[in-house]
Structure formats: C-alpha cells, structure tokens
Design a protein around this motif. Structure first.
Motif, mmCIF file in Angstrom:
data_model
loop_
_atom_site.group_PDB
_atom_site.id
_atom_site.type_symbol
_atom_site.label_atom_id
_atom_site.label_comp_id
_atom_site.label_asym_id
_atom_site.label_seq_id
_atom_site.Cartn_x
_atom_site.Cartn_y
_atom_site.Cartn_z
ATOM 1 N N UNK A 1 0.835 -1.199 0.000
ATOM 2 C CA UNK A 1 0.000 0.000 0.000
ATOM 3 C C UNK A 1 0.880 1.263 0.000
ATOM 4 N N UNK A 2 1.936 1.270 0.790
ATOM 5 C CA UNK A 2 2.854 2.410 0.847
ATOM 6 C C UNK A 2 3.543 2.623 -0.508
ATOM 7 N N UNK A 3 3.901 1.516 -1.150
ATOM 8 C CA UNK A 3 4.533 1.587 -2.467
ATOM 9 C C UNK A 3 3.582 2.213 -3.488
ATOM 10 N N UNK A 4 2.325 1.798 -3.479
ATOM 11 C CA UNK A 4 1.335 2.345 -4.404
ATOM 12 C C UNK A 4 1.120 3.836 -4.184
ATOM 13 N N UNK A 5 1.103 4.283 -2.921
ATOM 14 C CA UNK A 5 0.942 5.702 -2.611
ATOM 15 C C UNK A 5 2.129 6.515 -3.161
ATOM 16 N N UNK A 6 3.329 5.969 -2.987
ATOM 17 C CA UNK A 6 4.515 6.661 -3.498
ATOM 18 C C UNK A 6 4.507 6.733 -5.029
ATOM 19 N N UNK A 7 4.084 5.653 -5.684
ATOM 20 C CA UNK A 7 4.005 5.655 -7.142
ATOM 21 C C UNK A 7 2.996 6.686 -7.630
ATOM 22 N N UNK A 8 1.901 6.831 -6.899
ATOM 23 C CA UNK A 8 0.891 7.829 -7.255
ATOM 24 C C UNK A 8 1.467 9.244 -7.130
ATOM 25 N N UNK A 9 2.244 9.481 -6.067
ATOM 26 C CA UNK A 9 2.877 10.797 -5.886
ATOM 27 C C UNK A 9 3.860 11.085 -7.022
ATOM 28 N N UNK A 10 4.634 10.087 -7.418
ATOM 29 C CA UNK A 10 5.606 10.263 -8.505
ATOM 30 C C UNK A 10 4.898 10.592 -9.814
ATOM 31 N N UNK A 11 3.813 9.898 -10.115
ATOM 32 C CA UNK A 11 3.087 10.169 -11.356
ATOM 33 C C UNK A 11 2.462 11.567 -11.323
ATOM 34 N N UNK A 12 2.011 12.009 -10.151
ATOM 35 C CA UNK A 12 1.462 13.358 -10.015
ATOM 36 C C UNK A 12 2.551 14.407 -10.262
ATOM 37 N N UNK A 13 3.728 14.194 -9.740
ATOM 38 C CA UNK A 13 4.854 15.112 -9.957
ATOM 39 C C UNK A 13 5.220 15.151 -11.432
ATOM 40 N N UNK A 14 5.232 14.007 -12.087
ATOM 41 C CA UNK A 14 5.541 13.962 -13.518
ATOM 42 C C UNK A 14 4.507 14.730 -14.332
ATOM 43 N N UNK A 15 3.224 14.634 -13.964
ATOM 44 C CA UNK A 15 2.183 15.400 -14.657
ATOM 45 C C UNK A 15 2.411 16.893 -14.479
ATOM 46 N N UNK A 16 2.776 17.332 -13.269
ATOM 47 C CA UNK A 16 3.054 18.750 -13.023
ATOM 48 C C UNK A 16 4.233 19.229 -13.862
ATOM 49 N N UNK A 17 5.258 18.409 -13.942
ATOM 50 C CA UNK A 17 6.433 18.759 -14.754
ATOM 51 C C UNK A 17 6.028 18.925 -16.213
ATOM 52 N N UNK A 18 5.228 18.031 -16.723
ATOM 53 C CA UNK A 18 4.791 18.106 -18.124
ATOM 54 C C UNK A 18 3.971 19.365 -18.378
#
Length: 150
Positions: free
Chosen positions: A19-36
C-alpha cells in the motif's frame, strides 16, 4: 520465501508495504504530470535521457572553426582596427566570440611567428602595419570577401 510458511503478521506487513509503495508511485506520477504541464507552458525542464540520444543530421560545408587561417585573419583585422592602442586578449575574446584560452594559446604559438604583431603590455597586443607583408593583407581581404559571399 514460501507462501505456506507465512504468518498472518508477515502478510499484514507485506500488505502495508504494498500500500505504501502504491501511494509513493501515485505521488511520482502526479509530480511527472506537473512537470509536463510546466514544460508545455514554457518553463524549461530537462528532457529525459532517451530523447537526448537522437542522432543529429550532419550539415554540409565547413564547421565554424575549420577554415584554416580564419582565427589569424580575424585577430589581425581586429588589431588593425584598434590602431596603436592595441587590444588585450580579453577584449579580443569578447569582440571575436572566441574562448580566451584559445587566444592565449594562439598568441603563444602562432602569434610569435606572425610578422608585425607586437606585445605592448601584459596580454596586450597591437599590429604594426609597416612590417606586415602586403600579401598577407591581400589574403585576409580576399578571405573576408569569400566569407561575406557565403
């Protein structure tokens, strides 16, 4: 690790870690969207390494520094325009758009052999017109005409 030998505490720990891993992956994808979105707006963000490995198309014709005698002609022309006051290596670097270390190297090697080039101070040079060969002056004028035609 065999599934048959897992205890309920270990299963709970694994579930918590997943569950912690999935939350971190979600945060990373959100950061990547902001960068784009920032990149699309105009703020420059470094591209991924994959995009940098594109093969560039080689242009035809000589590259910037590959014309023999080009640096010499441009240095002599700039010193001629400066007159008896001369120019420092730093001033020449700024005028010609050449790295200062390249100019120091040029003066140390080729500059010694160039007739009419006189050192008048610490890293300051001038050109004496009377000692410059007329052939060299004509050659630099021809090179300028050829360069302007391109």
């Amino acid at each position: 690790m065999k599934l048959k030998h897992l205890t309920s505490a270990e299963v709970k720990e694994l579930a918590k870690l997943v569950q912690e891993k999935e939350e971190l992956q979600e945060k990373v994808s959100e950061i990547e969207r902001k960068i784009q979105t920032l990149w699309k707006v105009g703020i420059k963000v470094p591209k991924k390494r994959i995009e940098k490995t594109r093969v560039s198309v080689k242009r035809r014709g000589p590259e910037k520094g590959s014309i023999p005698g080009h640096l010499k002609n441009s240095i002599l022309e700039a010193l001629r325009k400066a007159g008896n006051e001369g120019l420092t290596v730093k001033e020449l670097s700024e005028k010609l758009g050449v790295k200062i270390n390249n100019l120091y190297s040029w003066f140390y090697t080729t500059g010694k052999k160039t007739p009419g080039l006189i050192k008048i101070g610490k890293s300051k040079y001038r050109i004496e017109e009377s000692t410059v060969e007329p052939e060299a002056m004509e050659k630099s004028e021809k090179d300028e005409k050829i360069k302007n035609q391109k």
